[in-house]
Design a protein around this motif. Structure first.
Motif, short mmCIF file in Angstrom:
data_model
loop_
_atom_site.label_atom_id
_atom_site.label_comp_id
_atom_site.label_asym_id
_atom_site.label_seq_id
_atom_site.Cartn_x
_atom_site.Cartn_y
_atom_site.Cartn_z
N GLU A 168 0.91 -1.20 -0.01
CA GLU A 168 0.01 0.11 -0.33
C GLU A 168 0.79 1.32 -0.10
N ASN A 169 1.95 1.29 0.68
CA ASN A 169 2.79 2.43 0.87
C ASN A 169 4.21 1.96 0.76
N LYS A 172 6.85 3.09 -2.26
CA LYS A 172 6.64 4.70 -2.68
C LYS A 172 7.98 5.11 -2.36
N HIS A 218 3.79 -0.62 -6.67
CA HIS A 218 3.10 0.74 -6.61
C HIS A 218 3.70 1.61 -5.67
N TRP A 278 5.06 9.66 -8.59
CA TRP A 278 3.52 10.13 -8.06
C TRP A 278 4.11 11.27 -7.32
N GLU A 321 -1.42 8.90 -11.28
CA GLU A 321 -2.40 10.31 -11.12
C GLU A 321 -1.76 11.34 -11.83
N GLN A 344 -8.19 2.92 -10.38
CA GLN A 344 -7.97 2.67 -8.98
C GLN A 344 -9.60 2.20 -8.26
N GLU A 401 -7.51 -0.57 -6.90
CA GLU A 401 -7.47 0.05 -5.44
C GLU A 401 -8.89 -0.20 -4.77
N TRP A 451 -8.21 -2.03 -1.85
CA TRP A 451 -7.05 -1.19 -1.35
C TRP A 451 -7.11 -1.63 0.04
N TRP A 458 -7.31 2.87 4.73
CA TRP A 458 -6.90 4.22 4.59
C TRP A 458 -8.17 5.33 4.82
N ARG A 463 -8.38 5.99 8.52
CA ARG A 463 -7.03 6.54 8.97
C ARG A 463 -7.08 8.09 8.33
#
Ligand code: G3I
Length: 369
Positions: free
Chosen positions: A73-74, A77, A110, A114, A160, A243, A275, A317, A325, A328
């Motif tokens: 998910e993160n 990155k 992923h 970005w 994006e 997504q 996602e 996602w 998320w 969160r």
């Protein structure tokens, strides 16, 4: 190990407990997971996970039960993997990749490029002239593609790049990448990724492509035009990542989505749902009708998406409401303070009506060749 067991583990289908109905929800607690059900139609189903979350054995078991593919998910990155230019930190990304390998799950990557989750040093370099900006983007795509070469089914190379405020006639998003290099930043990133991992599918990934609201109409046509321009320049894009962050208060129109999918498929691209989740902020708190509305929108969306045979991957996602998320992120939290319920498993990793809707959508999907 018997031959049958070897075959089953090669397909990443867990040895299954007999199905039992959950008394409250009437949902099966055992029996095949979504990954195994989707696989019967040649579709890969999986979820975004965090390195921290898979360290919890109960959650790891739920991922093994439900998923055939995962995505960080993160953890892949730019900020977590390269907080300083000369200090790559791949621990969390490697943990996710390792979990996939140990459990024979496929892996998505992923994301390479970005405008969010950017370390400050990157933003500085992007404003230091074209040559520096170009070298920074090329290095990022090369390093990530080369490190995980042969292990990633699809990379979200650029995420994006269309829409937002201050866009020009092509509706390209105003980002540090675009300011430095115009649209050519995509060409640079895709070419570097292809060179470093020739076998991975390379995706352009975006949101706002699924529902029948005016800004999404514009977004769909701008993304389509971008894909056409990329392909006409020979940029090696293979896949559109949709997504699918759905919202219950927005209209959904089967004709609008299926026409868009047909247009994308007509370009010769694969399509992956990357996602999927459902923002339920507009729904009242009561669990039963809320879960029913989330399941209903999920089913209507997936029935249209899966009718297009170029769609062969569906990711949610997150897998469980515990990690979403949506709960969160302050701007997405429900006003009543309740947790959002937009994923297939509840916070205790039990199957919800959304799980059932997904299982039925996969079972009804036309088989992929
Ligand atoms: O891990 C740190 C933690 O150490 C720290 O204490 C805490 C304080 O804010 O932050 C934690 O990091 C947060 C991270 O999520 C993990 O929860 C970041 O601040 C926060 O910005 C980050 O948000 C993520 C967001 O992308 C931005 O990277 C979301 O989890 C993630 O779900 C979201 O995912 C995006 C996709 O990548 C692209 N498409 C849209 C999607 C939803 O926004």
């Amino acid at each position: 190990m018997t031959k049958r067991r070897v075959v089953l583990s090669a397909l990443a289908i867990p040895m299954l407990a007999p199905a039992r109905a959950s008394p409250e929800a009437g949902l099966p607690e055992g029996g095949p997971g979504l990954g195994a059900i989707a696989a019967t139609r040649g579709i890969l189903y999986g979820a975004a996970v965090g390195a921290a979350h898979i360290a919890n054995p109960a959650f790891a078991a739920a991922v093994r039960r439900e998923c055939a593919i995962i995505v960080g998910e993160n953890d892949f990155k730019w900020r977590p993997t390269q907080p300083q230019p000369d200090q790559p930190t791949f621990g969390r990304a490697d943990a996710v990749a390792g979990f996939a390998a140990e459990n024979r799950l496929r892996l998505r990557g992923h994301t390479m490029i970005w405008q969010e989750s950017l370390p400050p040093w990157v933003t500085e370099r992007l404003s230091a002239g074209r040559a520096v900006a170009e070298a920074t983007i090329r290095a990022r795509a090369s390093v990530m593609a080369a490190r995980y070469r042969g292990r990633i089914m699809t990379w979200d190379v650029v995420n994006e790049a269309v829409g937002g405020d201050n866009t020009g006639p092509e509706m390209m998003r105003d980002t540090p990448f675009h300011r430095a290099l115009g649209e050519s930043f995509l060409d640079i990133a895709f070419a570097a990724a292809r060179e470093a991992d020739p076998d991975a599918r390379l995706a352009y990934n975006d949101f706002g492509l699924e529902q029948a609201v005016p800004w999404q109409d514009q977004h769909r046509s701008a993304v389509l035009r971008l894909l056409e321009r990329l392909l006409s320049r020979g940029v090696p894009v293979d896949t559109l990542g949709i997504q699918a962050h759905l919202q219950t208060e927005w209209a959904f129109d089967a004709t609008v989505l299926s026409r868009f999918l047909r247009d994308v498929a007509g370009l010769g691209l694969h399509i992956e749902i990357t996602e999927l989740d459902v923002d339920d902020r507009a729904l009242p708190a009561a669990i039963e009708p809320r879960d029913a509305a989330v399941a209903d929108l999920t089913r209507r969306f997936l029935d249209v998406a899966l009718a297009e045979r170029r769609v062969d991957v569906v990711m949610t996602w997150g897998l469980s409401d515990r990690h979403s998320w949506l709960s969160r992120t302050p701007s997405r939290q429900r006003a009543d303070g309740n947790r959002q319920r937009g994923l297939p498993l509840d916070e205790e990793f039990r199957r919800k009506p959304m799980w059932q809707a997904m299982a039925e959508a996969f079972r009804s999907a036309p088989p992929r060749g």
